[in-house]
Write an enzyme that holds these catalytic residues in place. Structure first.
Site, mmCIF file in Angstrom:
data_model
loop_
_atom_site.group_PDB
_atom_site.id
_atom_site.type_symbol
_atom_site.label_atom_id
_atom_site.label_comp_id
_atom_site.label_asym_id
_atom_site.label_seq_id
_atom_site.Cartn_x
_atom_site.Cartn_y
_atom_site.Cartn_z
ATOM 1 N N ASN A 202 0.842 -1.197 0.000
ATOM 2 C CA ASN A 202 0.000 0.000 0.000
ATOM 3 C C ASN A 202 0.878 1.249 0.000
ATOM 4 O OD1 ASN A 202 0.678 0.712 2.745
ATOM 5 N ND2 ASN A 202 -0.838 -0.760 3.487
ATOM 6 N N GLU A 205 3.168 1.809 3.069
ATOM 7 C CA GLU A 205 4.349 0.931 3.034
ATOM 8 C C GLU A 205 5.344 1.418 1.984
ATOM 9 O OE1 GLU A 205 1.817 -3.053 4.374
ATOM 10 O OE2 GLU A 205 2.064 -2.526 2.253
ATOM 11 N N ASP A 272 -6.352 -8.047 1.573
ATOM 12 C CA ASP A 272 -6.436 -9.481 1.288
ATOM 13 C C ASP A 272 -7.287 -9.732 0.050
ATOM 14 O OD1 ASP A 272 -5.013 -9.889 3.650
ATOM 15 O OD2 ASP A 272 -6.821 -10.202 4.835
#
Length: 324
Positions: A202, A205, A272
């Site tokens: 993301n 990150e 996820d």
């Protein structure tokens, strides 16, 4: 979206049923306590939640596995739990649990969320993040060599399962056997995931990896190119929250896909959903653009649900169909 053929998307999702995906990563149990707030505690300025019910579901790599199966694929889940009641719950909740190994030196990772009036009030984590033993690493690697599957999906929550030494065995094995590898990474282990087919961080990150903001398209494009210069990945999908996804293919211009979320209730597990749907799409014949469009639609559906959520192919096709 311009340039995307809905008939092709439908053909891709129809192929999900034929796919077997090995999911390797940090297993956890997600507990939810549902209730309402009627008063403030006299002991401290905090709400008192009167619990009406509790629910349990697989979290972490387990949620990735659930997303794959909800989309019609077969998932082979590989991970570690503790020798405890929560670990037994995880085993019993998994349709194919012979890849779940027990480590008596650590508890099963559990995230407990308290929900009141459709909003999360607080989360309590039970975990131990030290690396797994070399003995369990060997068991995992041997298991991966023995199973048959179309791709490996690595779900990293930085709980100690995905050590560099384990990646140094699995990734060369996958390359040698031409097995696609898809990774949802955490920063701490990021540079261990190379070579891979797709990596899916993301924007927060990414900022920690490239040491500059990743807010505007220009900043994100700079970050994506830098990341692809540092690791060996065919594709990069950078998740940008409410701004959608940015997609990179080595040697080509990046493109940006705006979010289609109509209303956001809970972002729990949305990452996820993105990696699971992108993985299945690529394994089922989609281009990286088509895979990203499918993943973006799946994320938009997931965040419109409370709690750790999954998505079906029917919901995907409906979300991508022109609105009447």
């Amino acid at each position: 979206m311009k340039g995307v053929d809905l008939k092709k998307i439908k053909a891709v999702t129809d192929n999900f049923n034929d796919k077997r995906v090995l999911v390797l990563g940090d297993l956890m149990l997600d507990k939810y306590l549902w209730g309402h707030v009627a008063r403030i505690s006299p002991e401290a300025p905090v709400p008192v939640v009167e619990v009406k019910k509790d629910t349990y579901c697989l979290g972490g790599a387990g949620n990735v596995s659930c997303n794959l199966e909800s989309l019609g694929a077969l998932s082979i889940l590989v991970g570690v739990v503790g020798k405890d009641q929560d670990g037994e719950w995880v085993r019993n909740a998994t349709s194919n649990n012979h890849g779940i190994f027990t480590d008596s030196t650590r508890p099963t990772t559990v995230k407990t969320r308290i929900i009141a009036h459709q909003q999360q009030v607080v989360r309590v984590d039970q975990e131990k993040k030290n690396p797994i033993s070399s003995q369990i690493e060997k068991q995992i690697y041997n298991f991966i060599q023995q199973e048959k599957y179309d791709g490996i999906l690595i779900s990293d929550y930085n709980k100690g399962i995905l050590s560099k030494s384990l990646m140094d065995e699995i990734l060369p094995y996958a390359r040698k056997n031409e097995i696609p590898v898809f990774v949802d990474p955490k920063v701490e282990n990021f540079f261990s995931f190379s070579p891979v087919t797709l990596i899916n961080p993301n924007h927060i990150e990414a900022e920690k990896i490239v040491y500059h903001p990743c807010i505007t398209d220009t900043q994100v494009e700079k970050a994506g190119q830098k990341i692809l210069s540092q690791i060996e990945a065919k594709y990069l999908i950078l998740k940008r929250g409410e701004l959608g996804l940015s997609v990179f293919e080595r040697g080509k211009m990046p493109f940006h896909i705006p979010t289609i979320a109509r209303q956001v209730y809970d972002v729990t597990g949305a990452g996820d959903t993105v990696i699971a749907s992108a993985c299945l799409a690529l394994l089922s014949g989609a281009s990286i653009l088509e895979a990203a469009v499918i993943a973006n639609a799946a994320a938009g559906i997931a965040v419109g649900k409370i709690g750790t959520a999954t998505v079906t192919t029917g919901e995907l096709i409906e979300a991508l169909s022109p609105q009447k």
